[in-house]
Write a protein that holds these residues in place. Structure first.
Motif, short mmCIF file in Angstrom:
data_model
loop_
_atom_site.label_atom_id
_atom_site.label_comp_id
_atom_site.label_asym_id
_atom_site.label_seq_id
_atom_site.Cartn_x
_atom_site.Cartn_y
_atom_site.Cartn_z
N TYR A 37 -18.76 -17.75 3.30
CA TYR A 37 -17.90 -17.11 4.30
C TYR A 37 -16.43 -17.17 3.87
N SER A 38 -16.03 -18.27 3.20
CA SER A 38 -14.66 -18.39 2.68
C SER A 38 -14.40 -17.31 1.64
N LEU A 39 -15.37 -17.10 0.77
CA LEU A 39 -15.25 -16.05 -0.26
C LEU A 39 -15.13 -14.67 0.39
N GLN A 40 -15.92 -14.47 1.46
CA GLN A 40 -15.85 -13.20 2.17
C GLN A 40 -14.46 -12.97 2.78
N LYS A 41 -13.89 -14.03 3.35
CA LYS A 41 -12.56 -13.92 3.98
C LYS A 41 -11.50 -13.55 2.94
N VAL A 42 -11.59 -14.17 1.76
CA VAL A 42 -10.62 -13.87 0.69
C VAL A 42 -10.78 -12.42 0.24
N HIS A 43 -12.02 -11.99 0.03
CA HIS A 43 -12.27 -10.61 -0.38
C HIS A 43 -11.80 -9.62 0.68
N SER A 44 -11.99 -9.97 1.93
CA SER A 44 -11.54 -9.09 3.03
C SER A 44 -10.02 -8.95 3.02
N ASN A 45 -9.32 -10.05 2.72
CA ASN A 45 -7.86 -9.99 2.62
C ASN A 45 -7.42 -9.11 1.45
N MET A 46 -8.17 -9.18 0.34
CA MET A 46 -7.87 -8.31 -0.81
C MET A 46 -8.14 -6.84 -0.47
N ASP A 47 -9.20 -6.63 0.29
CA ASP A 47 -9.54 -5.25 0.72
C ASP A 47 -8.43 -4.66 1.58
N LYS A 48 -7.81 -5.52 2.42
CA LYS A 48 -6.72 -5.05 3.29
C LYS A 48 -5.53 -4.58 2.46
N ILE A 49 -5.24 -5.32 1.38
CA ILE A 49 -4.15 -4.92 0.48
C ILE A 49 -4.46 -3.57 -0.16
N ARG A 50 -5.72 -3.39 -0.56
CA ARG A 50 -6.12 -2.12 -1.18
C ARG A 50 -6.08 -0.97 -0.18
N ILE A 51 -6.37 -1.30 1.08
CA ILE A 51 -6.30 -0.27 2.13
C ILE A 51 -4.85 0.18 2.32
N VAL A 52 -3.92 -0.79 2.21
CA VAL A 52 -2.49 -0.46 2.32
C VAL A 52 -2.10 0.52 1.22
N ARG A 53 -2.65 0.27 0.01
CA ARG A 53 -2.39 1.22 -1.09
C ARG A 53 -3.03 2.57 -0.79
N GLY A 54 -4.12 2.50 -0.01
CA GLY A 54 -4.79 3.72 0.42
C GLY A 54 -5.30 4.57 -0.74
N GLU A 55 -5.08 5.86 -0.62
CA GLU A 55 -5.56 6.83 -1.61
C GLU A 55 -4.54 7.08 -2.71
N LEU A 56 -3.42 6.35 -2.67
CA LEU A 56 -2.34 6.60 -3.65
C LEU A 56 -2.80 6.54 -5.10
N PRO A 57 -3.54 5.49 -5.52
CA PRO A 57 -3.98 5.46 -6.92
C PRO A 57 -4.80 6.69 -7.31
N LEU A 58 -5.67 7.12 -6.39
CA LEU A 58 -6.49 8.31 -6.66
C LEU A 58 -5.63 9.57 -6.70
N GLU A 59 -4.65 9.64 -5.79
CA GLU A 59 -3.74 10.79 -5.76
C GLU A 59 -2.93 10.87 -7.05
N VAL A 60 -2.47 9.70 -7.52
CA VAL A 60 -1.71 9.66 -8.78
C VAL A 60 -2.60 10.14 -9.93
N GLN A 61 -3.84 9.63 -9.97
CA GLN A 61 -4.78 10.02 -11.03
C GLN A 61 -5.08 11.52 -10.98
N ASP A 62 -5.30 12.04 -9.76
CA ASP A 62 -5.58 13.48 -9.59
C ASP A 62 -4.41 14.34 -10.07
N LEU A 63 -3.17 13.91 -9.72
CA LEU A 63 -1.98 14.65 -10.16
C LEU A 63 -1.85 14.62 -11.67
#
Length: 273
Positions: A37-63
């Protein structure tokens, strides 16, 4: 009587030994659940950071991919324009050659001695005139193509300039977000490594498999309002009691996620603080 008491004492000791072993097993499972469960909490926090980045990395790659594609089209148009320009020059040279022939044949007509020679030269003149007309037609068509490709080329070049501006803005935005979360992400990655060392390989592999198969990245979830915290399916009371006992790892019958109770969740929060 002494033998009876000895037997009773031995039975009591065995019973106590079984209880101790059972408690030790329970503790091992409990610690395993806490680590998962501790590992899950850490991964969830990392997922939140990636959500903040959102689709930007994909948009950059597409451009970037789009700009490369447009660049290839620009190069093709430039090559086509060069080919048509070469064709115009070639046709002009051919037209000059035939015009020179016309002048020569016309001059030769004044020197002929009979009608047959005159008619033969006349046919040569007519053929050369047709060749000149054909060259002029090809030149006109090539120039139209050059004009069309030039217009399309100008539009593509303007589009590339626009896309590059968009790309630069997206990169700046992405870099800012990455810088804001860079330290936090490093900390979380270190935490992931530390926590993974506490989990046996088979359980860690199972966790990763469940997490990768899950849309929201949740492999370990709590029981919330008598339901699975991942798929929200109802969990029978007997199964909830088994989850609270921490005697074994129990997964949701519907989504396959690992289930933990409030005690495990509270223990993880307490250890973090």
């Amino acid at each position: 009587m002494a033998k009876k008491e000895a037997k009773t004492t031995k039975a009591t000791e065995e019973q106590q030994s079984k209880i101790i072993r059972s408690e030790e097993v329970d503790k091992v499972v409990e610690n395993r659940l806490i680590a998962l469960y501790s590992l899950q909490k850490v991964h969830s926090n990392m997922d939140k950071i990636r959500i903040v980045r959102g689709e930007l990395p994909l948009e950059v790659q597409d451009l970037e991919d789009e700009i490369v594609g447009l660049g290839i089209r620009v190069e093709k148009f430039r090559n086509s324009i060069k080919e048509y320009e070469a064709e115009v020059n070639s046709c002009k040279e051919m037209a000059k050659e035939h015009e020179a022939k016309i002048k020569k044949f016309t001059a030769d007509q004044n020197k002929v001695k009979n009608n047959r020679e005159y008619e033969s030269l006349d046919k040569e003149i007519e053929f050369s005139q047709l060749e000149v007309q054909l060259c002029e037609k090809k030149i006109r068509e090539a120039k139209k193509s050059i004009e069309s490709y030039s217009e399309q080329l100008a539009l593509l070049e303007a589009k590339i300039v626009e896309k590059k501006k968009d790309l630069e803005a997206k990169k700046v935005e992405l870099d800012e977000i990455i810088k804001e979360n860079e330290e936090r992400e490093k900390e979380l990655l270190e935490e992931v490594k530390k926590t993974e060392h506490l989990i046996e390989d088979r359980y860690l592999n199972a966790y990763k498999r469940i997490r990768n198969a899950s849309r929201n990245g949740l492999a370990v979830v709590t029981v919330d309002r008598d339901a699975c915290g991942g798929c929200f399916s109802k969990i029978p009371h007997q199964r909830q009691m088994d989850i609270r006992k921490h005697k074994k790892i129990i997964v949701c019958e519907y989504c396959g996620r690992i289930l933990v109770d409030d005690f495990i969740a509270a223990e993880v929060e307490q250890r973090k603080n």
